[in-house]
Design an enzyme around this catalytic site. Structure first.
Site, short mmCIF file in Angstrom:
data_model
loop_
_atom_site.label_atom_id
_atom_site.label_comp_id
_atom_site.label_asym_id
_atom_site.label_seq_id
_atom_site.Cartn_x
_atom_site.Cartn_y
_atom_site.Cartn_z
N ASP A 72 9.73 -5.74 9.07
CA ASP A 72 8.57 -5.65 9.96
C ASP A 72 8.38 -7.06 10.52
O ASP A 72 9.34 -7.83 10.56
CB ASP A 72 7.35 -5.19 9.13
CG ASP A 72 6.25 -4.62 9.97
OD1 ASP A 72 6.28 -3.42 10.26
OD2 ASP A 72 5.32 -5.37 10.35
N GLY A 99 4.00 4.04 3.49
CA GLY A 99 3.78 2.80 2.75
C GLY A 99 3.78 1.62 3.70
O GLY A 99 4.14 1.75 4.88
N LYS A 100 3.33 0.49 3.27
CA LYS A 100 3.39 -0.75 4.06
C LYS A 100 3.12 -1.91 3.12
O LYS A 100 2.38 -1.77 2.15
CB LYS A 100 2.32 -0.73 5.15
CG LYS A 100 2.61 -1.67 6.29
CD LYS A 100 3.59 -1.05 7.25
CE LYS A 100 3.90 -1.94 8.41
NZ LYS A 100 4.68 -1.20 9.42
N GLY A 101 3.72 -3.05 3.42
CA GLY A 101 3.50 -4.21 2.57
C GLY A 101 3.42 -5.48 3.38
O GLY A 101 3.74 -5.50 4.57
N SER A 131 0.85 -1.19 0.00
CA SER A 131 0.00 0.00 0.00
C SER A 131 0.88 1.24 0.00
O SER A 131 1.78 1.37 0.82
CB SER A 131 -0.91 -0.01 1.24
OG SER A 131 -1.60 1.22 1.31
#
Ligand code: NAD
Length: 401
Positions: free
Chosen positions: A138, A97-99, A52
């Site tokens: 993460d 952002g993040k995934g 995202s």
């Protein structure tokens, strides 16, 4: 996790309104600029993968990448929104952002983790990159995964690109002090809490003794603070005179005269400051009434639910938000990125001093902004942190227009 997305959007709407910025701009923040959903294959199995890219007003998208069986599209999107707010709050030129990949690594071999990591990069390329979107470790992704991903990205691109991922090992382009950065940032916030709220020799309990919790304890202990209890997933120990910390982190759970304590009981301990460094949602509406600490530092992501925070606020308990308390990690990532781009060199001392400067400034701003809204009894540090972030994003948007 649908709940986290709903809550985050609600928070942006409310604080955007309070901030007095253009409602159309606030609406923009409720959507992601890009939300990618794709599939990665490992052996005979397929896994849902996401990235995202919520907002890039302040700079390239920045945020972690997790491998977890609980990963969902909504979770990834909500966390990317929180990254936008975090970077804006501490004023670093990154967007949010993040995934993640929805995968349980339990029976994965080392080779399969490598395949998964390489397939992920192939799936998002060319939508990531040093000036576009820079992922970081993460949940269940670590230095090794970042090294593999940097290698895969560089291979596809045809040129070595260290600045495409952060959180790499020092010998592979990583940053001195990155491992301690989040715990250190938490300690900076704890010290400032003592100053701003006039706490003299506060007693502390820490839930979570992983990277973040352990490093927080190390800095607090070295500075002479009394940590009366620490727990990890299986529970932990308490000691009235203060836990004795050892060099080897697991040794503290043996070799000393202590009492055992559960993860439930540590939340109800009679201490001044409760540091939550384990996981999300540990203080909720069921147990918020039982918390005895006067201050909570949210070092993990989202350890206090929104409903619980309301209850705690009514009881006069101050909750320091995660987007402030754990932002030492992303501030250090910024140093790593700058160093990889060849713009500036950082040693540990310089990294720590930069974290201290950024986090202290943001905390002071929260206190200052609280005064602006002091007639409103519902104002909390979390609300003020969100409001400051939205104002900064709005200003940056207008400046770039
Ligand atoms: P970690 O996996 O190293 O450590 C987590 C610790 O919490 C372990 O001691 C584990 O035993 C304990 N734990 C897990 N579930 C628990 C539960 N239900 N109750 C009590 N204890 C439990 O993780 P970490 O890197 O220390 O991250 C901790 C939190 O901080 C996470 O929410 C993470 O998203 C957040 N965070 C980490 C960083 C970072 O730089 N590592 C940056 C920002 C935010």
């Amino acid at each position: 996790m649908e709940k986290l997305l709903k809550d985050t959007k609600k928070q942006i709407k409310k604080e955007g309104k309070r901030a007095g910025v253009d409602p159309v701009f606030v609406k923009k923040l409720l959507f992601s600029e890009r939300l990618l959903e794709f599939t990665v294959q490992v052996g005979d199995n397929y896994y849902s993968a996401y990235r995202s890219q919520h907002n890039s007003i302040m700079g390239p998208y920045k945020g972690g990448l997790r491998f977890s069986e609980f990963t969902t599209r909504d979770e990834v999107e909500a966390l990317s929104m929180l990254m936008t707010l975090k970077c804006a709050l501490v004023d670093i030129p990154f967007g949010g952002g993040k995934g993640g990949v929805k995968v349980d690594l339990k029976n994965f071999s080392k080779e399969e983790v490598e395949t998964l990591s390489r397939e992920y990069v192939k799936g998002v390329f060319p939508l990531i990159g040093p000036d576009v979107d820079i992922p970081a470790p993460d949940m269940n992704t670590n230095e090794e995964v970042m090294t593999i991903m940097t290698d895969e990205y560089s291979k596809i691109k045809g040129v070595s690109s260290l600045a495409s991922f952060t959180g790499k090992p020092v010998e592979k382009g990583g940053l001195e002090g990155r491992t301690e950065a989040t715990g250190y940032g938490g300690f900076v916030i704890f010290k400032q809490l003592c100053t701003l709220y006039n706490l003299k020799n506060p007693t502390v309990a820490v839930q979570g003794f992983g990277n973040v919790g352990f490093n927080f304890c190390k800095f607090a202990d070295e500075d002479g603070f009394k940590i009366k209890a620490v727990t990890k997933r299986e529970g932990g120990i308490k000691r009235e005179e203060g836990v004795v910390f050892k060099k080897n982190k697991d040794d503290i759970f043996k070799e000393q005269e202590v009492n055992k304590i559960t993860n439930k009981d540590i939340l109800e301990m009679d201490v001044d400051v409760l540091v939550l460094a384990a996981t999300e949602g540990v203080v909720d509406e069921e147990n918020a009434d039982k918390v005895k600490a006067k201050y909570i530092i949210s070092l993990a992501n989202g350890p206090v639910t929104r409903k619980a925070e309301k209850i705690l606020h009514k009881r006069g308990i101050v909750v320091i938000p995660d987007i402030l308390a754990n932002s030492g990690g992303v501030v250090a990532s910024y140093c790593e990125w700058i160093q990889n781009k060849g713009e500036e060199k950082y040693n540990k001392e310089k990294v720590f001093s930069f974290i201290k400067e950024k986090l202290s400034k943001a905390f002071e701003e929260i206190k200052k902004t609280e005064k602006e809204f002091q007639s409103d009894k519902k104002i909390t540090p979390t609300k003020m942190a969100t409001l400051i972030a939205i104002r900064r994003l709005d200003k940056s948007f207008k400046n770039n227009a």
